[in-house]
Design an enzyme around this catalytic site. Structure first.
Site, PDB file in Angstrom:
ATOM      1  N   HIS A 293      32.591  31.457 -16.875  1.00  0.00           N
ATOM      2  CA  HIS A 293      31.674  31.561 -15.744  1.00  0.00           C
ATOM      3  C   HIS A 293      30.869  32.838 -15.891  1.00  0.00           C
ATOM      4  CE1 HIS A 293      34.821  34.211 -14.074  1.00  0.00           C
ATOM      5  NE2 HIS A 293      33.948  34.629 -13.173  1.00  0.00           N
TER       6      HIS A 293
ATOM      7  N   HIS B 266      28.879  36.363 -14.084  1.00  0.00           N
ATOM      8  CA  HIS B 266      28.749  37.345 -13.016  1.00  0.00           C
ATOM      9  C   HIS B 266      27.283  37.767 -12.979  1.00  0.00           C
ATOM     10  CE1 HIS B 266      33.230  38.811 -12.795  1.00  0.00           C
ATOM     11  NE2 HIS B 266      33.071  37.540 -12.444  1.00  0.00           N
TER      12      HIS B 266
ATOM     13  N   ASP C 118      39.526  36.356  -9.925  1.00  0.00           N
ATOM     14  CA  ASP C 118      39.478  35.848 -11.297  1.00  0.00           C
ATOM     15  C   ASP C 118      40.832  36.014 -11.982  1.00  0.00           C
ATOM     16  OD1 ASP C 118      36.793  35.165 -11.133  1.00  0.00           O
ATOM     17  OD2 ASP C 118      36.089  37.025 -12.059  1.00  0.00           O
TER      18      ASP C 118
ATOM     19  N   CYS D 204      43.418  31.883   3.537  1.00  0.00           N
ATOM     20  CA  CYS D 204      44.576  32.015   4.432  1.00  0.00           C
ATOM     21  C   CYS D 204      45.838  31.394   3.825  1.00  0.00           C
ATOM     22  CB  CYS D 204      44.276  31.445   5.810  1.00  0.00           C
ATOM     23  SG  CYS D 204      43.773  29.715   5.842  1.00  0.00           S
TER      24      CYS D 204
ATOM     25  N   HIS E  98      43.796  27.383   9.849  1.00  0.00           N
ATOM     26  CA  HIS E  98      44.140  28.774   9.566  1.00  0.00           C
ATOM     27  C   HIS E  98      45.653  28.930   9.637  1.00  0.00           C
ATOM     28  CE1 HIS E  98      43.420  32.980   8.987  1.00  0.00           C
ATOM     29  NE2 HIS E  98      43.996  33.327  10.117  1.00  0.00           N
TER      30      HIS E  98
ATOM     31  N   HIS F 239      47.082  37.951   7.641  1.00  0.00           N
ATOM     32  CA  HIS F 239      46.265  36.749   7.477  1.00  0.00           C
ATOM     33  C   HIS F 239      44.966  37.088   6.760  1.00  0.00           C
ATOM     34  CE1 HIS F 239      43.513  37.136  11.260  1.00  0.00           C
ATOM     35  NE2 HIS F 239      43.888  38.317  10.854  1.00  0.00           N
TER      36      HIS F 239
END
Length: 252
Positions: free
Chosen positions: A72, A74, A85, A130, A207, A219
């Site tokens: 990928h 950046h 990553d 979450c 959530h 969380h």
């Protein structure tokens, strides 16, 4: 093997330039004759600085050859792996090639075990979200391994698709010790390491948080850094269930 990846770098650079300012993503496969081929894939991520490989494209890449690396870009950022990553790379077990746009510099990174710090993570759906914070808390703090589940952005808005939490919490060893709105007796049920399901402006639970004691939760909300927060009225009113892992049932 690493030296062979240099043959596909020009194609990844071309893909990165074409997709900017969004990140490009793709899979390097080894064909039957031993040659490497870069297979560009569509990026389904919501944010332009993240990537999610289209599962259909991934399947097509596997039809061409054996996946041997992920790639990928950046954009205007160094081609060094981010925390997300590194964690994803560890799960994949394959090398990752990261190319910078527009300079074209790149890194070839070997997979290695990694879990990001629980506090201060950037939100990356499907990795550092979450559910990711619940998984990594249970792994690093308790030594309990929870399975990961693929999840596309917006799954919580649909009532006809997979439900990340309701479909899977029982198979991960959790029991619901309370369902529904929280009242005073329900709050007294809370114990260290319990998982709280919440419904925040959606028709289904979207959530999850870990209760870490002293009226505090750990969380990770969308577009925020992971953190500890007071389990106040805002979160209490949105809680739909208290889950307890079987490892802690009967320890009261």
């Amino acid at each position: 093997m690493t030296r062979d990846f240099y043959t596909v770098i020009p194609l990844i650079r071309i893909h990165a330039d074409a997709e900017a300012p969004r990140e490009c993503c793709g899979i390097v496969v080894e064909k039957r004759d031993g040659a490497l081929q870069y297979v560009p894939c569509r990026n389904l991520a919501r944010a332009k600085d993240q990537f999610v490989i289209d599962p259909k494209d991934a399947a097509q890449a596997e039809d061409i050859g054996q996946p041997v690396a992920y790639a990928h870009s950046h954009v205007f950022e160094p081609p060094t792996p981010s925390a997300a990553d590194r964690e994803s790379m560890a799960r994949s077990g394959l090398p990752w090639i990261i190319v910078n746009h527009p300079e074209g510099s790149f890194t070839i990174n070997s997979a290695a075990p990694y879990v990001a710090p629980l506090i201060g993570r950037k939100f990356v759906h499907g990795v550092h979200d979450c559910y990711g914070i619940v998984r990594d808390y249970y792994l690093t703090e308790l030594g309990i391994v929870l399975n990961d589940y693929p999840r596309l952005w917006g799954w919580w808005e649909r009532t006809d698709g997979p439900d990340l939490y309701r479909d899977n919490f029982a198979r991960e060893g959790f029991n619901a010790i309370h369902e529904g709105a929280l009242d005073a007796p329900a709050l007294r049920l809370l114990r260290l390491h319990d998982v709280l399901l919440m419904r925040i402006r959606t028709p289904r639970d979207n959530h999850a948080a870990v209760y870490v004691g002293n009226n505090v939760i750990l969380h990770h909300l969308i577009d925020q850094l992971s953190c500890r927060a007071v389990f106040d009225g805002f979160y209490q009113r949105r809680t739909t269930a208290i889950l307890r892992h079987r490892s802690f049932i009967g320890r009261d």
